[in-house]
Design a protein around this motif. Structure first.
Motif, PDB file in Angstrom:
ATOM      1  N   GLU A  34       0.846  -1.201   0.000  1.00 49.42           N
ATOM      2  CA  GLU A  34       0.000   0.000   0.000  1.00 49.42           C
ATOM      3  C   GLU A  34       0.881   1.252   0.000  1.00 49.42           C
ATOM      4  OE1 GLU A  34      -3.272  -0.117  -0.261  1.00 49.42           O
ATOM      5  OE2 GLU A  34      -3.386  -2.301  -0.084  1.00 49.42           O
ATOM      6  N   ARG A  35       0.937   1.940  -1.133  1.00 52.84           N
ATOM      7  CA  ARG A  35       1.820   3.102  -1.279  1.00 52.84           C
ATOM      8  C   ARG A  35       1.524   4.210  -0.266  1.00 52.84           C
ATOM      9  NH1 ARG A  35       5.125   2.791  -5.651  1.00 52.84           N
ATOM     10  NH2 ARG A  35       4.491   1.398  -7.321  1.00 52.84           N
ATOM     11  N   GLU A  36       0.267   4.358   0.123  1.00 55.90           N
ATOM     12  CA  GLU A  36      -0.073   5.417   1.074  1.00 55.90           C
ATOM     13  C   GLU A  36       0.448   5.120   2.487  1.00 55.90           C
ATOM     14  OE1 GLU A  36      -3.578   2.660   0.584  1.00 55.90           O
ATOM     15  OE2 GLU A  36      -2.396   3.833  -0.804  1.00 55.90           O
ATOM     16  N   GLU A  37       0.854   3.894   2.744  1.00 52.63           N
ATOM     17  CA  GLU A  37       1.413   3.525   4.048  1.00 52.63           C
ATOM     18  C   GLU A  37       2.925   3.774   4.132  1.00 52.63           C
ATOM     19  OE1 GLU A  37      -0.141   2.484   6.871  1.00 52.63           O
ATOM     20  OE2 GLU A  37      -1.974   2.984   5.781  1.00 52.63           O
ATOM     21  N   ILE A  38       3.579   3.943   3.001  1.00 53.79           N
ATOM     22  CA  ILE A  38       5.035   4.090   2.957  1.00 53.79           C
ATOM     23  C   ILE A  38       5.523   5.298   3.785  1.00 53.79           C
ATOM     24  CG2 ILE A  38       7.048   4.429   1.463  1.00 53.79           C
ATOM     25  CD1 ILE A  38       5.777   1.604   1.287  1.00 53.79           C
ATOM     26  N   PRO A  39       4.919   6.489   3.650  1.00 55.99           N
ATOM     27  CA  PRO A  39       5.399   7.627   4.457  1.00 55.99           C
ATOM     28  C   PRO A  39       5.314   7.369   5.968  1.00 55.99           C
ATOM     29  CG  PRO A  39       4.019   8.414   2.678  1.00 55.99           C
ATOM     30  CD  PRO A  39       3.896   6.918   2.691  1.00 55.99           C
ATOM     31  N   ARG A  40       4.247   6.712   6.412  1.00 60.06           N
ATOM     32  CA  ARG A  40       4.113   6.392   7.839  1.00 60.06           C
ATOM     33  C   ARG A  40       5.216   5.440   8.277  1.00 60.06           C
ATOM     34  NH1 ARG A  40       2.659   2.099  10.481  1.00 60.06           N
ATOM     35  NH2 ARG A  40       1.725   1.091   8.673  1.00 60.06           N
ATOM     36  N   LEU A  41       5.469   4.421   7.473  1.00 56.54           N
ATOM     37  CA  LEU A  41       6.523   3.463   7.813  1.00 56.54           C
ATOM     38  C   LEU A  41       7.889   4.131   7.839  1.00 56.54           C
ATOM     39  CD1 LEU A  41       5.352   0.347   5.774  1.00 56.54           C
ATOM     40  CD2 LEU A  41       5.523   0.540   8.265  1.00 56.54           C
ATOM     41  N   GLN A  42       8.144   5.005   6.871  1.00 56.24           N
ATOM     42  CA  GLN A  42       9.431   5.693   6.822  1.00 56.24           C
ATOM     43  C   GLN A  42       9.590   6.674   7.978  1.00 56.24           C
ATOM     44  OE1 GLN A  42       9.308   7.128   2.773  1.00 56.24           O
ATOM     45  NE2 GLN A  42      10.607   5.442   2.086  1.00 56.24           N
ATOM     46  N   GLN A  43       8.493   7.114   8.547  1.00 58.26           N
ATOM     47  CA  GLN A  43       8.554   7.979   9.722  1.00 58.26           C
ATOM     48  C   GLN A  43       8.821   7.141  10.977  1.00 58.26           C
ATOM     49  OE1 GLN A  43       5.019  10.302  10.317  1.00 58.26           O
ATOM     50  NE2 GLN A  43       5.874  11.413  12.037  1.00 58.26           N
ATOM     51  N   ASP A  44       8.216   5.954  11.049  1.00 57.25           N
ATOM     52  CA  ASP A  44       8.344   5.091  12.223  1.00 57.25           C
ATOM     53  C   ASP A  44       9.634   4.267  12.221  1.00 57.25           C
ATOM     54  OD1 ASP A  44       5.862   6.034  12.950  1.00 57.25           O
ATOM     55  OD2 ASP A  44       4.781   4.211  12.379  1.00 57.25           O
ATOM     56  N   LEU A  45      10.156   3.967  11.029  1.00 56.98           N
ATOM     57  CA  LEU A  45      11.329   3.105  10.882  1.00 56.98           C
ATOM     58  C   LEU A  45      12.371   3.833  10.042  1.00 56.98           C
ATOM     59  CD1 LEU A  45       9.368  -0.134   9.875  1.00 56.98           C
ATOM     60  CD2 LEU A  45      10.341   0.346  12.126  1.00 56.98           C
ATOM     61  N   PRO A  46      13.617   3.397  10.100  1.00 60.82           N
ATOM     62  CA  PRO A  46      14.604   3.988   9.188  1.00 60.82           C
ATOM     63  C   PRO A  46      14.172   3.785   7.732  1.00 60.82           C
ATOM     64  CG  PRO A  46      15.684   2.673  10.875  1.00 60.82           C
ATOM     65  CD  PRO A  46      14.207   2.423  11.005  1.00 60.82           C
ATOM     66  N   ALA A  47      14.351   4.808   6.913  1.00 62.04           N
ATOM     67  CA  ALA A  47      13.869   4.772   5.528  1.00 62.04           C
ATOM     68  C   ALA A  47      14.428   3.596   4.736  1.00 62.04           C
ATOM     69  CB  ALA A  47      14.203   6.084   4.817  1.00 62.04           C
ATOM     70  N   GLU A  48      15.678   3.201   5.009  1.00 57.42           N
ATOM     71  CA  GLU A  48      16.283   2.107   4.249  1.00 57.42           C
ATOM     72  C   GLU A  48      15.672   0.741   4.576  1.00 57.42           C
ATOM     73  OE1 GLU A  48      18.774   2.670   7.934  1.00 57.42           O
ATOM     74  OE2 GLU A  48      17.956   4.017   6.426  1.00 57.42           O
ATOM     75  N   VAL A  49      14.853   0.680   5.613  1.00 53.19           N
ATOM     76  CA  VAL A  49      14.199  -0.571   6.000  1.00 53.19           C
ATOM     77  C   VAL A  49      12.979  -0.846   5.122  1.00 53.19           C
ATOM     78  CG1 VAL A  49      12.866  -1.624   7.885  1.00 53.19           C
ATOM     79  CG2 VAL A  49      15.036  -0.481   8.370  1.00 53.19           C
ATOM     80  N   VAL A  50      12.341   0.203   4.625  1.00 52.13           N
ATOM     81  CA  VAL A  50      11.057   0.092   3.940  1.00 52.13           C
ATOM     82  C   VAL A  50      11.251  -0.124   2.437  1.00 52.13           C
ATOM     83  CG1 VAL A  50       8.843   1.221   3.516  1.00 52.13           C
ATOM     84  CG2 VAL A  50      10.044   1.599   5.682  1.00 52.13           C
ATOM     85  N   VAL A  51      10.560  -1.153   1.924  1.00 53.45           N
ATOM     86  CA  VAL A  51      10.580  -1.457   0.491  1.00 53.45           C
ATOM     87  C   VAL A  51       9.136  -1.430  -0.002  1.00 53.45           C
ATOM     88  CG1 VAL A  51      11.173  -3.180  -1.264  1.00 53.45           C
ATOM     89  CG2 VAL A  51      12.621  -2.913   0.764  1.00 53.45           C
ATOM     90  N   SER A  52       8.883  -0.657  -1.041  1.00 48.96           N
ATOM     91  CA  SER A  52       7.544  -0.565  -1.603  1.00 48.96           C
ATOM     92  C   SER A  52       7.351  -1.638  -2.663  1.00 48.96           C
ATOM     93  CB  SER A  52       7.343   0.820  -2.233  1.00 48.96           C
ATOM     94  OG  SER A  52       6.077   0.910  -2.833  1.00 48.96           O
ATOM     95  N   GLY A  53       6.261  -2.387  -2.546  1.00 48.01           N
ATOM     96  CA  GLY A  53       5.959  -3.393  -3.560  1.00 48.01           C
ATOM     97  C   GLY A  53       5.191  -4.557  -2.984  1.00 48.01           C
ATOM     98  N   ASN A  54       4.943  -5.527  -3.858  1.00 47.20           N
ATOM     99  CA  ASN A  54       4.191  -6.717  -3.508  1.00 47.20           C
ATOM    100  C   ASN A  54       5.158  -7.803  -3.044  1.00 47.20           C
ATOM    101  OD1 ASN A  54       2.731  -9.187  -3.624  1.00 47.20           O
ATOM    102  ND2 ASN A  54       1.273  -8.261  -5.044  1.00 47.20           N
ATOM    103  N   GLY A  55       4.938  -8.335  -1.861  1.00 42.13           N
ATOM    104  CA  GLY A  55       5.818  -9.342  -1.287  1.00 42.13           C
ATOM    105  C   GLY A  55       5.812 -10.677  -1.995  1.00 42.13           C
ATOM    106  N   THR A  56       4.950 -10.849  -3.009  1.00 37.10           N
ATOM    107  CA  THR A  56       4.958 -12.081  -3.797  1.00 37.10           C
ATOM    108  C   THR A  56       5.710 -11.912  -5.109  1.00 37.10           C
ATOM    109  OG1 THR A  56       2.865 -11.585  -4.909  1.00 37.10           O
ATOM    110  CG2 THR A  56       2.737 -12.795  -2.821  1.00 37.10           C
TER     111      THR A  56
END
Length: 71
Positions: A34-56
């Motif tokens: 969910e692309r709209e969740e990426i900014p929240r994750l990057q705020q809560d976690l280090p940006a290099e931890v977050v990968v945008s895309g489908n896990g399959t």
């Protein structure tokens, strides 16, 4: 040797688990579709931890740092 943990889904459970593992010294990647969740994750976690895309998607998994081995 540092263990790498791949978490598919950055909702409440995934992001909480990631923060716990990071605090313990693990290398973590969180894949979120969910692309709209990426900014929240990057705020809560280090940006290099977050990968945008489908896990399959093998390309997304490789971008997250795992190597897909075909047989």
């Amino acid at each position: 040797m540092v263990m790498t943990v791949l978490i598919v889904g950055g909702g409440k459970v995934g992001s909480y688990l990631a923060s716990l593992l990071l605090a313990e010294g693990y290398r973590v990647k969180v894949i979120e579709v969910e692309r709209e969740e990426i900014p929240r994750l990057q705020q809560d976690l280090p940006a290099e931890v977050v990968v945008s895309g489908n896990g399959t998607d093998p390309n997304v998994l490789e971008a997250a740092g795992i190597r897909v081995v075909e047989r």
